[in-house]
Design a protein around this motif. Structure first.
Motif, PDB file in Angstrom:
ATOM      1  N   MET A   1       0.845  -1.201   0.000  1.00  0.00           N
ATOM      2  CA  MET A   1       0.000   0.000   0.000  1.00  0.00           C
ATOM      3  C   MET A   1       0.881   1.252   0.000  1.00  0.00           C
ATOM      4  O   MET A   1       1.859   1.327   0.742  1.00  0.00           O
ATOM      5  N   GLU A   2       0.460   2.211  -0.825  1.00  0.00           N
ATOM      6  CA  GLU A   2       1.282   3.413  -0.996  1.00  0.00           C
ATOM      7  C   GLU A   2       1.226   4.340   0.219  1.00  0.00           C
ATOM      8  O   GLU A   2       2.181   5.044   0.524  1.00  0.00           O
ATOM      9  N   TYR A   3       0.077   4.322   0.911  1.00  0.00           N
ATOM     10  CA  TYR A   3      -0.121   5.341   1.944  1.00  0.00           C
ATOM     11  C   TYR A   3       0.032   4.793   3.362  1.00  0.00           C
ATOM     12  O   TYR A   3      -0.270   3.640   3.636  1.00  0.00           O
ATOM     13  N   LYS A   4       0.465   5.685   4.257  1.00  0.00           N
ATOM     14  CA  LYS A   4       0.549   5.345   5.683  1.00  0.00           C
ATOM     15  C   LYS A   4      -0.541   6.092   6.463  1.00  0.00           C
ATOM     16  O   LYS A   4      -0.983   5.663   7.508  1.00  0.00           O
ATOM     17  N   ARG A   5      -0.909   7.275   5.962  1.00  0.00           N
ATOM     18  CA  ARG A   5      -1.921   8.090   6.655  1.00  0.00           C
ATOM     19  C   ARG A   5      -2.818   8.776   5.628  1.00  0.00           C
ATOM     20  O   ARG A   5      -2.326   9.508   4.763  1.00  0.00           O
ATOM     21  N   ILE A   6      -4.105   8.529   5.734  1.00  0.00           N
ATOM     22  CA  ILE A   6      -5.041   9.116   4.759  1.00  0.00           C
ATOM     23  C   ILE A   6      -6.095   9.946   5.482  1.00  0.00           C
ATOM     24  O   ILE A   6      -6.362   9.736   6.665  1.00  0.00           O
ATOM     25  N   LEU A   7      -6.662  10.864   4.744  1.00  0.00           N
ATOM     26  CA  LEU A   7      -7.802  11.611   5.272  1.00  0.00           C
ATOM     27  C   LEU A   7      -8.985  11.401   4.332  1.00  0.00           C
ATOM     28  O   LEU A   7      -8.859  11.596   3.122  1.00  0.00           O
ATOM     29  N   LEU A   8     -10.088  10.968   4.906  1.00  0.00           N
ATOM     30  CA  LEU A   8     -11.291  10.707   4.111  1.00  0.00           C
ATOM     31  C   LEU A   8     -12.311  11.786   4.408  1.00  0.00           C
ATOM     32  O   LEU A   8     -12.677  12.006   5.565  1.00  0.00           O
ATOM     33  N   LYS A   9     -12.751  12.495   3.369  1.00  0.00           N
ATOM     34  CA  LYS A   9     -13.818  13.479   3.559  1.00  0.00           C
ATOM     35  C   LYS A   9     -15.142  12.816   3.195  1.00  0.00           C
ATOM     36  O   LYS A   9     -15.314  12.324   2.073  1.00  0.00           O
ATOM     37  N   LEU A  10     -16.046  12.780   4.160  1.00  0.00           N
ATOM     38  CA  LEU A  10     -17.374  12.215   3.904  1.00  0.00           C
ATOM     39  C   LEU A  10     -18.390  13.343   3.926  1.00  0.00           C
ATOM     40  O   LEU A  10     -18.501  14.066   4.930  1.00  0.00           O
ATOM     41  N   SER A  11     -19.122  13.503   2.847  1.00  0.00           N
ATOM     42  CA  SER A  11     -20.142  14.550   2.870  1.00  0.00           C
ATOM     43  C   SER A  11     -21.331  14.034   3.665  1.00  0.00           C
ATOM     44  O   SER A  11     -21.604  12.830   3.708  1.00  0.00           O
ATOM     45  N   GLY A  12     -22.025  14.952   4.291  1.00  0.00           N
ATOM     46  CA  GLY A  12     -23.214  14.579   5.048  1.00  0.00           C
ATOM     47  C   GLY A  12     -24.255  13.948   4.137  1.00  0.00           C
ATOM     48  O   GLY A  12     -24.893  12.957   4.487  1.00  0.00           O
ATOM     49  N   GLU A  13     -24.369  14.523   2.939  1.00  0.00           N
ATOM     50  CA  GLU A  13     -25.394  14.036   1.995  1.00  0.00           C
ATOM     51  C   GLU A  13     -25.206  12.546   1.715  1.00  0.00           C
ATOM     52  O   GLU A  13     -26.163  11.797   1.577  1.00  0.00           O
ATOM     53  N   TRP A  14     -23.948  12.103   1.658  1.00  0.00           N
ATOM     54  CA  TRP A  14     -23.675  10.692   1.374  1.00  0.00           C
ATOM     55  C   TRP A  14     -24.232   9.790   2.476  1.00  0.00           C
ATOM     56  O   TRP A  14     -24.638   8.653   2.215  1.00  0.00           O
ATOM     57  N   LEU A  15     -24.264  10.300   3.692  1.00  0.00           N
ATOM     58  CA  LEU A  15     -24.738   9.482   4.817  1.00  0.00           C
ATOM     59  C   LEU A  15     -26.251   9.230   4.769  1.00  0.00           C
ATOM     60  O   LEU A  15     -26.750   8.290   5.366  1.00  0.00           O
ATOM     61  N   ALA A  47      -7.948   9.367   9.195  1.00  0.00           N
ATOM     62  CA  ALA A  47      -8.695  10.480   9.791  1.00  0.00           C
ATOM     63  C   ALA A  47      -9.886  10.746   8.886  1.00  0.00           C
ATOM     64  O   ALA A  47      -9.805  10.540   7.672  1.00  0.00           O
ATOM     65  N   ILE A  48     -10.989  11.162   9.492  1.00  0.00           N
ATOM     66  CA  ILE A  48     -12.198  11.455   8.716  1.00  0.00           C
ATOM     67  C   ILE A  48     -12.666  12.863   9.064  1.00  0.00           C
ATOM     68  O   ILE A  48     -12.667  13.251  10.235  1.00  0.00           O
ATOM     69  N   VAL A  49     -13.060  13.606   8.033  1.00  0.00           N
ATOM     70  CA  VAL A  49     -13.782  14.865   8.279  1.00  0.00           C
ATOM     71  C   VAL A  49     -15.175  14.649   7.738  1.00  0.00           C
ATOM     72  O   VAL A  49     -15.347  14.252   6.580  1.00  0.00           O
ATOM     73  N   VAL A  50     -16.157  14.871   8.588  1.00  0.00           N
ATOM     74  CA  VAL A  50     -17.529  14.606   8.159  1.00  0.00           C
ATOM     75  C   VAL A  50     -18.289  15.927   8.006  1.00  0.00           C
ATOM     76  O   VAL A  50     -18.103  16.862   8.779  1.00  0.00           O
ATOM     77  N   GLY A  51     -19.133  15.973   6.979  1.00  0.00           N
ATOM     78  CA  GLY A  51     -19.959  17.151   6.728  1.00  0.00           C
ATOM     79  C   GLY A  51     -21.272  17.074   7.488  1.00  0.00           C
ATOM     80  O   GLY A  51     -21.457  16.227   8.361  1.00  0.00           O
ATOM     81  N   GLY A  52     -22.184  17.956   7.135  1.00  0.00           N
ATOM     82  CA  GLY A  52     -23.455  18.009   7.850  1.00  0.00           C
ATOM     83  C   GLY A  52     -24.634  18.254   6.929  1.00  0.00           C
ATOM     84  O   GLY A  52     -25.757  18.475   7.381  1.00  0.00           O
ATOM     85  N   GLY A  53     -24.356  18.209   5.605  1.00  0.00           N
ATOM     86  CA  GLY A  53     -25.381  18.578   4.626  1.00  0.00           C
ATOM     87  C   GLY A  53     -26.624  17.703   4.644  1.00  0.00           C
ATOM     88  O   GLY A  53     -27.676  18.109   4.136  1.00  0.00           O
ATOM     89  N   ASN A  54     -26.553  16.503   5.241  1.00  0.00           N
ATOM     90  CA  ASN A  54     -27.747  15.644   5.370  1.00  0.00           C
ATOM     91  C   ASN A  54     -28.734  16.243   6.374  1.00  0.00           C
ATOM     92  O   ASN A  54     -29.926  15.948   6.331  1.00  0.00           O
ATOM     93  N   LEU A  55     -28.207  17.078   7.288  1.00  0.00           N
ATOM     94  CA  LEU A  55     -29.065  17.632   8.338  1.00  0.00           C
ATOM     95  C   LEU A  55     -29.294  19.131   8.167  1.00  0.00           C
ATOM     96  O   LEU A  55     -30.374  19.641   8.506  1.00  0.00           O
ATOM     97  N   TRP A  56     -28.301  19.840   7.646  1.00  0.00           N
ATOM     98  CA  TRP A  56     -28.394  21.302   7.656  1.00  0.00           C
ATOM     99  C   TRP A  56     -27.362  21.918   6.731  1.00  0.00           C
ATOM    100  O   TRP A  56     -26.233  21.422   6.657  1.00  0.00           O
ATOM    101  N   ARG A  57     -27.757  22.983   6.047  1.00  0.00           N
ATOM    102  CA  ARG A  57     -26.790  23.751   5.262  1.00  0.00           C
ATOM    103  C   ARG A  57     -26.974  25.226   5.573  1.00  0.00           C
ATOM    104  O   ARG A  57     -28.060  25.776   5.382  1.00  0.00           O
ATOM    105  N   GLY A  58     -25.897  25.847   6.054  1.00  0.00           N
ATOM    106  CA  GLY A  58     -25.973  27.243   6.480  1.00  0.00           C
ATOM    107  C   GLY A  58     -26.454  28.169   5.381  1.00  0.00           C
ATOM    108  O   GLY A  58     -27.336  29.006   5.596  1.00  0.00           O
ATOM    109  N   ALA A  59     -25.886  28.019   4.178  1.00  0.00           N
ATOM    110  CA  ALA A  59     -26.182  28.974   3.109  1.00  0.00           C
ATOM    111  C   ALA A  59     -27.665  28.964   2.750  1.00  0.00           C
ATOM    112  O   ALA A  59     -28.262  30.022   2.510  1.00  0.00           O
ATOM    113  N   SER A  60     -28.310  27.775   2.747  1.00  0.00           N
ATOM    114  CA  SER A  60     -29.730  27.756   2.372  1.00  0.00           C
ATOM    115  C   SER A  60     -30.616  28.228   3.529  1.00  0.00           C
ATOM    116  O   SER A  60     -31.663  28.836   3.299  1.00  0.00           O
TER     117      SER A  60
END
Ligand code: UDP
Length: 239
Positions: A1-15, A47-60
């Motif tokens: 495997m090429e990587y030792k440390r990855i960051l996965l961005k999960l959008s809220g909408e995907w959840l 590491a994971i950064v998770v969004g919140g678009g499934n529940l709320w979006r500030g701009a809208s």
């Protein structure tokens, strides 16, 4: 495997599973956990950064009379809700070790504050660090939080899972059947062509800190494991 440390961005909408009227599709998260377990077994730190678009979006919300800053803080709270749910499902479905770290002040009974030293410690210990609260300020998105965290923890790649799209195209492949797929593309090209990969602040941040992006379709079977192994179709973004 090429990587030792990855960051996965999960959008809220995907959840979410809109058909089943679920804000969080538990079966989907269990499948995600099973993939992550495979990746952890390969001694890759996640590491994971998770969004919140499934529940709320500030701009809208702003359009409906809620001041932008307040609407964005509600969005950050939505990301904390998602992160806490992920943490529990990861731990209870297949015995992964996970830790929510939060960039917004919140009671430590709920989640601990983000601290780089501790995050590194957990990652080295094979725990999945789930970052909640974005960067902790309004007018930003969790895409920017993902590029920021990737820079801080020195992740070798930021995995950007897209719903049903296997990378970056010159136009929306769901609308234009002749859209051209990029195997590789630079940050400047994304900004110049205004391609909808991440918001422009996040792209600029990735460029400035030389964060390699791997954009892939997160929808398929074993999609994350395959993306890491570079199996299938995807787009790499680098300078
Ligand atoms: N948000 C914010 N600052 C941040 C991250 C998120 O204000 O650093 C708010 C913003 O209102 C955003 C919401 O939280 O709309 C949910 O995050 P995002 O839209 O990035 O989630 P995703 O699209 O990935 O589900």
């Amino acid at each position: 495997m090429e990587y030792k440390r990855i960051l996965l961005k999960l959008s809220g909408e995907w959840l979410a599973n809109r058909e089943k009227k679920l804000s969080i599709d538990y079966d989907l998260v269990v499948k995600l956990a099973e993939q992550l377990k495979e990746i952890v077994k390969q001694k890759i730190q996640i590491a994971i950064v998770v969004g919140g678009g499934n529940l709320w979006r500030g701009a809208s919300a702003e359009k409906n009379g809620i001041p932008r800053s307040k609407a964005d803080y509600i969005g950050m709270i939505a990301t904390i809700m998602n992160a806490l749910a992920l943490e529990s499902i990861f731990e209870n479905s297949c015995g992964l070790k996970a830790k929510v770290m939060c960039s917004v002040n919140i009671d430590q009974k709920i989640a601990e504050p983000f601290n780089l030293e501790n995050a590194n410690k957990y990652l080295e210990n094979g725990e999945i660090v789930i970052m909640a609260g974005g960067i902790g300020r309004p007018y930003f998105t969790t895409d920017t939080a993902a590029t920021l965290l990737a820079s801080e923890i020195k992740a070798e790649v930021l995995l950007l899972g897209k719903n049903g799209v296997d990378g970056i195209y010159d136009s929306d492949p769901k609308i234009n059947p002749n859209a051209v797929h990029f195997g590789e593309i630079g940050y400047d090209e994304i900004l110049k062509r205004k391609l909808q990969v991440m918001d422009s602040t996040a792209v600029a941040m990735a460029k400035d800190n030389n964060i390699k992006l791997l954009v892939f379709n997160v929808g398929g079977e074993n999609s994350i494991v395959n993306a890491i192994k570079k199996n299938g179709k995807f787009t790499i973004v680098k300078s």
